[in-house]
Design an enzyme around this catalytic site. Structure first.
Site: not given
Ligand code: GLN
Length: 481
Positions: A74, A149, A173
């Site tokens: 990532k 994400s 995420s």
């Molecule tokens: N969807 C969550 C957020 O927007 C989790 C994102 C993540 O785990 N990095 O914060």
């Protein structure tokens, strides 16, 4: 076919010289190039991978549990000598001076980074649509999101661009995109994997973890990623036992009442019912547990995550990293420092990131700090306590990862609350620092995959994996996946 092989098989065959590391690397590299045109899962290929593979064939690198295995990382993990941007315009042109601890550990075991994957900007999002590189699409249905994400990391594994990818999970995420793309993803106990070299979003929640097509590959990657590192003060000296099969354990499995009562898509509900039936047929006990404070999880998470993000992201001022914008549209250049920050940050950061900075700055400001931030931290503790109580009644908790399968691109874009509510089933474990994972459980009527979430007691990551591999076997035997 080569791309079908697991990481464990590839490493073994390279070690036994049945496979050439260069051939493996070239095959995946070319596959990445081709497949990426469909989904935009990758934002940068790393051509240095081929040179590294050659060293293995030449006998200059001979050992490692992931010898010659291509991996996708990532874009929020620093990789020495490579651009790392967390898919934000503000980090455009930033080249990492060092490699993240957990990536370095994978490389020491012979893994070769072949590409960096797409993600929501600074890991803020649930759909991979906030990336400065454009959205990533779901490989199973290109009109849908891959989740976020770590959308690019999940799509890459589903597209067999690499047997293993690395993602990060702050509030879901890794688990949510794994579920949307039909792969396995693990978020370890908070503190198990060093955050050194991982671009910070919300430091008390961020954890790195692997995604793979099966539990064994993901488990091996996680075992390697976990290791003591003094450069992250929240990193714990954690003895992760490699996972062994305990065939005859009669598990006590907990199901969270509040999760099962949420508005689940019927196919997901059926998948869960089937799973529980399989457990009972195996002689495992299923008990209901309660996490009553889970109803506060979304506001608590978004207050804490935004507060920490507003502080973490203050470092992007145009002086130290990446983008520097000094020219106003009419050609004048700014000479006021504040103006300069404003210009760079206005142009470099996306709307979702700005929204979180505003929310976080407000929640941390004098007069509101106790009312919002401190209160959220207190409720966070109550959620943690709920889990502690629940684990007195069961070994592991199972449930859905999301209430629905992958949604359409643009479907939730204009409504942040709708988007935030996506995380309703993943943030409670994140807030509690618990190990948790997503395991493919089935497909809906449109053929879209969904996962089962497993949540385990703190530090019992290896037990969670042991349990998950038995559940995986049940799904395979039951023809569910
Ligand atoms: N969807 C969550 C957020 O927007 C989790 C994102 C993540 O785990 N990095 O914060």
């Amino acid at each position: 076919m080569l791309i079908e092989k697991s990481a464990i098989e590839i490493a073994k065959e390279i070690k036994e010289r049945k496979l050439s590391a260069l051939e493996v690397c070239e095959t995946f590299y070319n596959h990445c190039k081709e497949e990426n045109q469909k989904t935009n899962a990758l934002i940068r290929l790393d051509e240095r991978a081929l040179e590294k593979a050659k060293l293995i064939d030449e006998g200059k690198v001979t050992s490692g549990e992931l010898l010659g295995v291509p991996i996708v990382v990532k874009d929020n993990f620093c990789i020495k000598g490579r651009e790392t941007s967390a898919c934000s315009k503000i980090l455009e042109g930033f080249v990492s001076p060092y490699t993240a601890h957990c990536i370095e550990r994978l490389e020491k075991q012979g893994a070769i980074v072949i590409a960096q994957s797409n993600m929501d900007e600074f890991a803020m999002g649930s759909s991979n649509e906030t990336s400065a590189y454009g959205p990533c699409k779901n490989p199973i249905d290109l009109t849908r999101v891959p989740g976020g994400s770590s959308g690019g990391s999940a799509a890459a594994v589903a597209q067999k661009m690499a047997p293993i990818s690395v993602g990060s999970d702050t509030g879901g995420s890794i688990r949510q995109p794994a579920s949307f793309c039909g792969v396995t993803g693990i978020k370890p106990t908070y503190g198990a994997v060093s955050r050194y070299g991982m671009i910070a979003f919300a430091s008390s929640l961020d954890q790195a973890g692997p995604l793979a097509r099966n539990v064994n590959d993901a488990a091996l990657a996680l075992k390697i990623m976990i290791g003591k590192d003094v450069r992250d003060s929240t990193n714990i000296d954690f003895d992760f036992k490699s996972h062994k099969e305990t065939k005859n354990k009669k598990y006590k499995v907990g199901i969270i009442k509040e999760f099962f009562e949420s508005d689940l898509q019927p196919e997901i509900k059926n998948g869960l019912d089937n799973m529980l039936k399989m457990f009972k047929d195996k002689g495992w006990e299923v008990v209901e547990v309660e996490i009553p404070h889970t109803r506060f999880a979304i506001p608590v998470y978004y207050l804490i995550a935004a507060s920490e993000a507003s502080s973490n992201l203050s470092r992007y001022d145009g002086i130290r990293y990446g983008l520097r914008d000094i020219n106003i549209d009419d050609g004048r250049s700014v000479n006021e420092l504040k103006e300069f920050y404003k210009l760079t940050r206005s142009r470099g950061l996306g709307n979702e990131v700005k929204r979180r900075i505003l929310l976080g700055t407000f929640a941390l400001s004098a007069g509101y700090y106790d009312e919002f931030y401190i209160k959220a931290c207190r409720v966070r503790r109550l959620i943690f306590d709920d889990f502690q109580k629940a684990f007195q009644k069961c070994d592991h908790i199972v449930g859905p990862v999301t209430t629905h399968t992958a949604f359409k691109i643009n479907e939730k874009n204009d409504d942040p609350i709708k988007m935030y509510n996506n995380d309703i089933l993943t943030v409670p474990a994140s807030l509690s620092g618990l190990p948790c994972m997503s395991l493919p459980m089935g497909k809906d009527d449109l053929g879209l995959p969904f996962g089962a979430q497993i949540i385990s007691p703190q530090f019992e990551d290896s037990k969670m994996i042991e349990f998950a591999s038995q559940v995986e076997q049940l799904f395979v035997e039951g023809g569910q996946i």
